[in-house]
Design a protein around this motif. Structure first.
Motif: not given
Length: 527
Positions: A118-143, A183-185
């Motif tokens: 989910d979007t909020q968990s993605l934000c927390y993961a991206a804030a944990s380290c630079s490697m995760f931040h780089k992976c979290a910048m991929d457009p597919l993560c925001y589909a 959590s939305s339907p």
């Protein structure tokens, strides 16, 4: 005779120990000298016998001028800040290298996993380290972007950032304030999800909704959907799902502009927006020919009577793939509803709960070859003018073999059913004979007929022992009997006795941080 003026030796200024000449010292020193000086300076941190504080105080004492002392303090703060940032940067770099060595998944699989968060968990993961931040910048993560919250936390800048990162990969967007779990339907079975909503609505009154909106006004404005149509509409081109909840500042022009940029939309859900039904359906009919599910809940129950017959005809003709239709809380007339139910040949789910003016007359001669034959779910809960005689005709049609695919019928009404010819006279029961006959002939149907305590309550489980009904007929069981297990409470208004307006919208310009980030976390949202 001119007199030579001079300053006595005793009054001469003392040279500043930290003059401007020292500012260029570091530049002229070799790298080795700087490294040695920094190493010596860092070693002092492990020397308890030496006090950096006292040394700094002595340097200040050697600078009698206030301006020199201020300059010295500023330079000390600047140097300390540079060292702190260098330390944090090196720490993140080391952590990234460590994670790269010990993280089991390659970058492509990591991106795949992140795209499922989910979007909020993605934000927390991206804030944990630079490697995760780089992976979290991929457009597919925001589909699939879900920024729904219980309290306002998201502003237009956050929405814009997320949509820009998704680009053409954006498939689902959910925004706004939901009065319950975030959590939305998102169930693959939209019918089951919508059944659950129809049950939960009875526990949520308009006064509660109005109070919540007054105190927790969303800071999203009409421009929050602009990024969908920006950049030649690239973001909205492939968008498949759009859910909007209680965005008080949204207007019809902005909503229609967003819909015009989403030709691939197949799932549209609108709850609590101050937009007109007719204009919204015109926009859907014009811009969204592929739509399959339309869920529209009025923010002012019983007051929007803007729907016209030509609008219904256009919607039927231009959106032939519609299988799920919910128009809740609007002032609908049977003739217009009949156009919709009879016209959509693939329609399986219908929900007109809390709709004003519906009598049930539109159900006559439906369920056969003339239309409505594929209906699986029919919800007419808390329709003020729903007549007992029309419900009886519907049950009789089911007994004669119409509505062969119907598996869920809800005619519950907290006000009771209207009597023939006089809707002020209320009926609080249905013929138990018809109920028993229907359930014996069609044991696969879940029939809900709940009425006020001062009337009667028909318990279908006591009438006939149906295994299916025992599993799914009660509201509390329907709330949890879903394919995806998600939770969501509808914000529908169910009472027609109150004539209160929505009140003045409170303007809140203060921003909310989507994440409470500490000073050493990555600024993931960029706002």
């Amino acid at each position: 005779m001119d007199t030579l003026l001079h300053t006595p030796t005793s009054m001469a200024k003392r040279p500043c120990p930290f003059s401007s000449a020292t500012a260029t010292t570091a530049a002229t020193m070799s790298h080795n000298q700087v490294d040695n000086l920094l190493q010596t300076f860092l070693d002092l941190a492990d020397s308890p016998s030496l006090s950096i504080d006292l040394s700094f105080e002595r340097l200040l004492d050697l600078s009698p001028r206030d301006s020199d002392q201020s300059l010295l303090i500023d330079r000390a703060l600047k140097l300390g800040s540079i060292l702190v940032e260098a330390g944090k940067r090196s720490s993140r770099k080391r952590s990234t290298q460590h994670n790269s060595l010990f993280w089991a998944l390659p970058p492509d699989l990591t991106i795949k996993v992140f795209s499922m968060l989910d979007t909020q968990s993605l934000c927390y993961a991206a804030a944990s380290c630079s490697m995760f931040h780089k992976c979290a910048m991929d457009p597919l993560c925001y589909a699939n972007i879900d920024l729904t919250t219980v309290v306002p936390k998201v502003n237009n800048a956050v929405v814009s950032t997320m949509i820009q990162r998704a680009g053409k990969s954006l498939q689902s967007l959910k925004l706004g304030i939901v009065p319950g779990p975030t959590s939305s339907p998102g169930s693959r079975e939209a019918l089951v999800y919508s059944i659950r909503n129809s049950v939960d609505v009875s526990n949520f009154s308009w006064n509660e909704k109005r109070t919540r909106q007054g105190k927790e006004s969303s800071i999203l404005s009409r421009s929050c959907l602009y990024p969908l149509s920006g950049d030649t509409g690239a973001a909205g081109t492939l968008l498949r799902r759009l859910h909007l909840y209680n965005i008080e500042r949204m207007d019809i022009a902005s909503l229609c502009g967003a819909l015009s940029a989403c030709p691939s939309l197949f799932d549209l859900e609108i709850v609590g927006l101050h937009v007109e039904l007719r204009q919204t359906l015109v926009s859907v009919s014009t811009s969204c020919p592929l739509i399959e599910r339309l869920y529209f809940e009025s923010s002012k129950t019983g007051r929007d009577e803007s729907l016209k017959s030509p609008t219904c005809v256009d919607l039927v003709n231009n959106c032939p793939n519609l299988t799920s239709l919910a128009l809740r809380g609007f002032k609908l007339h049977d003739c217009k509803v009949r156009i919709l139910v009879k016209g959509f040949r693939k329609l399986k789910y219908v929900d007109f709960s809390t709709s004003y003016s519906i009598t049930g007359n539109f159900l006559r001669n439906l369920g056969g070859s003339t239309g409505g034959s594929l209906l699986e779910v029919l919800i007419l809960r808390d329709c003020m003018h729903l007549r007992e005689v029309e419900v009886a005709r519907l049950l009789a049609a089911v007994l004669t073999g119409d509505f062969k695919f119907l598996r869920h019928l809800d005619v519950s009404n907290r006000e009771g059913l209207a009597s023939e010819g006089d809707w002020y006279h209320r009926c609080y029961s249905l013929s138990t004979i018809n109920i028993k006959q229907v359930l014996e002939a069609r044991p696969d149907i879940c029939l809900l007929a709940e009425f006020p305590p001062d009337g009667s309550f028909i318990d279908v489980e006591q009438i006939i022992d149906s295994e299916l009904n025992s599993e799914v007929s009660l509201p509390s069981q329907l709330s949890s009997h879903t394919s995806d297990g998600s939770l969501f409470m509808s914000t529908s208004e169910s009472s027609y006795n109150s004539d209160q307006s929505s009140g003045n919208e409170e303007s809140r310009d203060s921003g909310y941080a989507f994440l409470e980030e500490s000073s050493d976390e990555v600024d993931f949202l960029g706002v």
